[in-house]
Design a protein around this motif. Structure first.
Motif, short mmCIF file in Angstrom:
data_model
loop_
_atom_site.label_atom_id
_atom_site.label_comp_id
_atom_site.label_asym_id
_atom_site.label_seq_id
_atom_site.Cartn_x
_atom_site.Cartn_y
_atom_site.Cartn_z
N GLY A 37 0.80 -1.21 0.00
CA GLY A 37 0.00 0.00 0.00
C GLY A 37 0.84 1.26 0.00
N GLN A 70 -4.99 -9.65 7.66
CA GLN A 70 -5.26 -8.22 7.85
C GLN A 70 -4.26 -7.60 8.82
N HIS A 73 -1.00 -6.82 7.26
CA HIS A 73 -1.13 -5.89 6.13
C HIS A 73 -0.91 -6.60 4.80
N THR A 75 -2.50 -8.38 1.27
CA THR A 75 -3.66 -8.34 0.40
C THR A 75 -3.85 -9.71 -0.20
N CYS A 77 -6.82 -13.07 -1.15
CA CYS A 77 -8.13 -13.65 -0.87
C CYS A 77 -8.00 -15.09 -0.43
N PRO A 140 0.61 -5.69 -6.94
CA PRO A 140 -0.53 -6.30 -6.27
C PRO A 140 -1.73 -6.47 -7.21
N PHE A 142 -4.75 -7.41 -5.72
CA PHE A 142 -5.89 -7.24 -4.83
C PHE A 142 -5.73 -5.95 -4.03
N GLU A 143 -6.85 -5.38 -3.62
CA GLU A 143 -6.84 -4.15 -2.82
C GLU A 143 -6.69 -4.46 -1.33
N GLU A 144 -7.32 -5.54 -0.88
CA GLU A 144 -7.32 -5.92 0.52
C GLU A 144 -7.49 -7.43 0.61
N PHE A 145 -7.46 -7.97 1.83
CA PHE A 145 -7.69 -9.41 1.99
C PHE A 145 -9.16 -9.64 2.29
#
Length: 172
Positions: A37, A70, A73, A75, A77, A140, A142-145
């Motif tokens: 990020g 999370q 930190h 990312t 799925c 990356p 993905f934006e987040e997990f």
């Protein structure tokens, strides 16, 4: 003269002092390395790891997988489908090392769930987790997990294809 030197010393220290936001950033960098990020540091490579889990039906295991990603930190799925579960994580080297330790050593995958012996449809096969692939990535995907559930394997592959990483499903 002593008071003047002390005042000059205090002024130099005050000028060098980090702001609270800079202190938080420094602490995060030390704990997790340069994150995806924040943008990677000069010469730092983004890394990804791909895990295959037979089933991720036990709530406690799902919670550990999601919350630890999370907290570190990361990312990616945890993609659950009818046939298997694939966990994809992206992040810095230190965070991935901690997460690998969680997935491969700390979570007891073969413990029977509280709902009954084994997962539905597992036919007594023991649950396990294995590291399928780990390596550098260009950036990356993905934006987040997040936890994602799909009813069929082709829908799970389609989900990864939307993010340009369908080959992860093929590897698993």
């Amino acid at each position: 003269q002593a008071a003047e030197r002390q005042r000059a010393h205090d002024d130099r220290n005050l000028a060098r002092k980090l702001t609270p936001a800079e202190r938080r950033q420094k602490k995060l960098r030390k704990l997790f390395g340069p994150g995806l990020g924040d943008g990677l540091a000069e010469g730092e490579q983004a890394l990804a790891a791909l895990f295959r889990v037979r089933h991720l039906d036990h709530g406690q295991s799902r919670y550990k997988v999601e919350i630890n990603a999370q907290q570190n930190h990361l990312t990616g799925c945890a993609l659950r489908s009818a046939g298997q579960c694939v966990v994809v994580v992206e992040g810095g080297q230190k965070a991935l090392q901690r997460y690998k330790r969680l997935m491969l050593a700390r979570i007891q995958w073969d413990e029977p769930s509280a709902e009954g012996e084994g997962a539905p449809g597992s036919a007594g096969a023991p649950n396990s987790c294995e590291l399928v692939w780990e390596g550098p990535i260009p950036g990356p995907a993905f934006e987040e997990f997040r936890m994602v559930a799909r009813n069929a394997d082709f829908l799970a592959r389609e989900y990864l294809e939307e993010r340009g990483v369908a080959h992860y499903w093929d590897l698993a």
